[in-house]
Design a protein around this motif. Structure first.
Motif, PDB file in Angstrom:
ATOM      1  N   THR A   1       0.682  -1.113  -0.019  1.00  0.00           N
ATOM      2  CA  THR A   1       0.064   0.152   0.020  1.00  0.00           C
ATOM      3  C   THR A   1       0.994   1.157   0.010  1.00  0.00           C
ATOM      4  O   THR A   1       0.542   2.098  -0.714  1.00  0.00           O
ATOM      5  CB  THR A   1      -0.980  -0.131   1.261  1.00  0.00           C
ATOM      6  OG1 THR A   1      -1.771  -1.283   1.196  1.00  0.00           O
ATOM      7  CG2 THR A   1      -1.899   1.164   1.398  1.00  0.00           C
TER       8      THR A   1
ATOM      9  N   SER B   1      -7.465  -0.929   2.296  1.00  0.00           N
ATOM     10  CA  SER B   1      -6.496  -1.993   1.589  1.00  0.00           C
ATOM     11  C   SER B   1      -6.322  -3.208   2.601  1.00  0.00           C
ATOM     12  O   SER B   1      -5.761  -4.087   2.382  1.00  0.00           O
ATOM     13  CB  SER B   1      -5.291  -1.420   1.149  1.00  0.00           C
ATOM     14  OG  SER B   1      -5.413  -0.556   0.127  1.00  0.00           O
TER      15      SER B   1
ATOM     16  N   GLU C   1      -7.692  -6.650   1.183  1.00  0.00           N
ATOM     17  CA  GLU C   1      -7.314  -6.559  -0.553  1.00  0.00           C
ATOM     18  C   GLU C   1      -8.257  -7.084  -1.345  1.00  0.00           C
ATOM     19  O   GLU C   1      -8.227  -6.945  -2.744  1.00  0.00           O
ATOM     20  CB  GLU C   1      -5.932  -7.046  -0.707  1.00  0.00           C
ATOM     21  CG  GLU C   1      -4.916  -6.481   0.009  1.00  0.00           C
ATOM     22  CD  GLU C   1      -3.542  -6.994   0.000  1.00  0.00           C
ATOM     23  OE1 GLU C   1      -3.218  -7.942  -0.943  1.00  0.00           O
ATOM     24  OE2 GLU C   1      -2.617  -6.482   0.645  1.00  0.00           O
TER      25      GLU C   1
ATOM     26  N   ILE D   1     -10.624  -4.661  -3.172  1.00  0.00           N
ATOM     27  CA  ILE D   1     -10.267  -3.680  -4.287  1.00  0.00           C
ATOM     28  C   ILE D   1      -9.771  -4.418  -5.304  1.00  0.00           C
ATOM     29  O   ILE D   1      -8.669  -4.863  -5.201  1.00  0.00           O
ATOM     30  CB  ILE D   1      -8.731  -2.842  -3.345  1.00  0.00           C
ATOM     31  CG1 ILE D   1      -9.516  -2.022  -2.385  1.00  0.00           C
ATOM     32  CG2 ILE D   1      -8.437  -1.809  -4.607  1.00  0.00           C
ATOM     33  CD1 ILE D   1      -8.605  -1.502  -1.644  1.00  0.00           C
TER      34      ILE D   1
ATOM     35  N   PRO E   1      -6.198  -1.259  -7.660  1.00  0.00           N
ATOM     36  CA  PRO E   1      -5.861  -0.052  -6.413  1.00  0.00           C
ATOM     37  C   PRO E   1      -5.642   1.324  -6.903  1.00  0.00           C
ATOM     38  O   PRO E   1      -5.966   2.291  -6.392  1.00  0.00           O
ATOM     39  CB  PRO E   1      -5.039  -0.994  -5.689  1.00  0.00           C
ATOM     40  CG  PRO E   1      -4.491  -2.111  -6.455  1.00  0.00           C
ATOM     41  CD  PRO E   1      -5.431  -2.254  -7.533  1.00  0.00           C
TER      42      PRO E   1
END
Length: 169
Positions: free
Chosen positions: A7, A47, A50, A53, A56
Motif C-alpha cells: 500500500t 486496503s 485486499e 479492491i 488499487p
C-alpha cells in the motif's frame, strides 16, 4: 509497518501525480497535499481487505477525486457564507528572516544527514526523492529488488527525520 508494505509502495509511486491531480481540482497546492495525505490514510485502511479492491490505483485516484471535490465544496461554502479568510490563509510576500534562518539550519542538518548515510542508501534517496525516479529504476540501478529500494529510501527518510527531530528537540 513492514518494509514490504504494498500500500505504501503504491502510494509513494503515484504520490506526485496524485498531488498534481488533486491540485487541478482544488487549485491550491497545500490543499492538494492535504487531500492526498487523507486519501492515503483512507486507502491504507480500506486496503487491509485486499479482496475488495480490484484496481488499487484507480481506487486511490477515486478517493483523491472525491476528497478534492469535498474540499472545493467546503471552501466554496465558507467563501459564500461571507467568512473572511483566516489570517494563516492570507498569502505572504515572502518568508520572514526567522523562517529563512530556520530553513537554512534544516537544510544544513539534512545535508549532513545525507552525507552520513551509506552510499547505496544515499543514492536510493537521491534518485527517488530528488530526481523523481521510480523505485523500479532505483532497484535496477543498485541491483536490488523494488522492496529493498523502498527500504533504502525509507531508511534515509527516517535518518533525516531523526536528525531534524534532534534539531527541534
Amino acid at each position: 509497518m513492514s518494509s514490504a508494505d504494498p500500500t505504501l509502495a503504491l502510494y509513494l509511486e503515484h504520490r506526485c501525480s496524485l498531488v498534481n491531480y488533486a491540485n487541478g481540482i482544488v487549485r491550491d497546492r497545500a490543499g492538494a497535499e492535504d487531500v492526498v495525505q487523507e486519501a492515503y490514510l483512507r486507502f491504507s485502511s480500506a486496503s487491509r481487505d485486499e479482496r475488495l479492491i480490484t484496481s488499487p490505483v484507480s481506487y486511490l485516484y477515486r478517493i483523491v477525486r472525491n476528497l478534492a471535490l469535498d474540499w472545493v465544496h467546503r471552501t466554496s461554502d465558507s467563501a459564500s457564507a461571507g467568512q473572511a479568510p483566516a489570517l494563516e490563509q492570507v498569502a505572504q510576500d515572502g518568508p520572514t528572516a526567522e523562517d529563512v534562518l530556520h530553513y537554512r539550519d534544516e537544510l544544513r542538518i539534512l545535508t549532513d544527514a545525507l552525507a552520513a548515510l551509506p552510499e547505496r542508501t544515499r543514492i536510493a534517496f537521491t534518485m527517488y526523492r530528488l530526481e523523481g525516479c521510480t523505485l523500479q529504476q532505483v532497484g535496477d540501478r543498485l541491483g536490488v529488488s523494488v522492496v529493498r529500494a523502498h527500504q533504502l529510501v525509507k531508511d534515509a527518510i527516517l535518518h533525516a527525520a531523526r536528525r531534524l527531530d534532534g534539531m527541534n528537540g
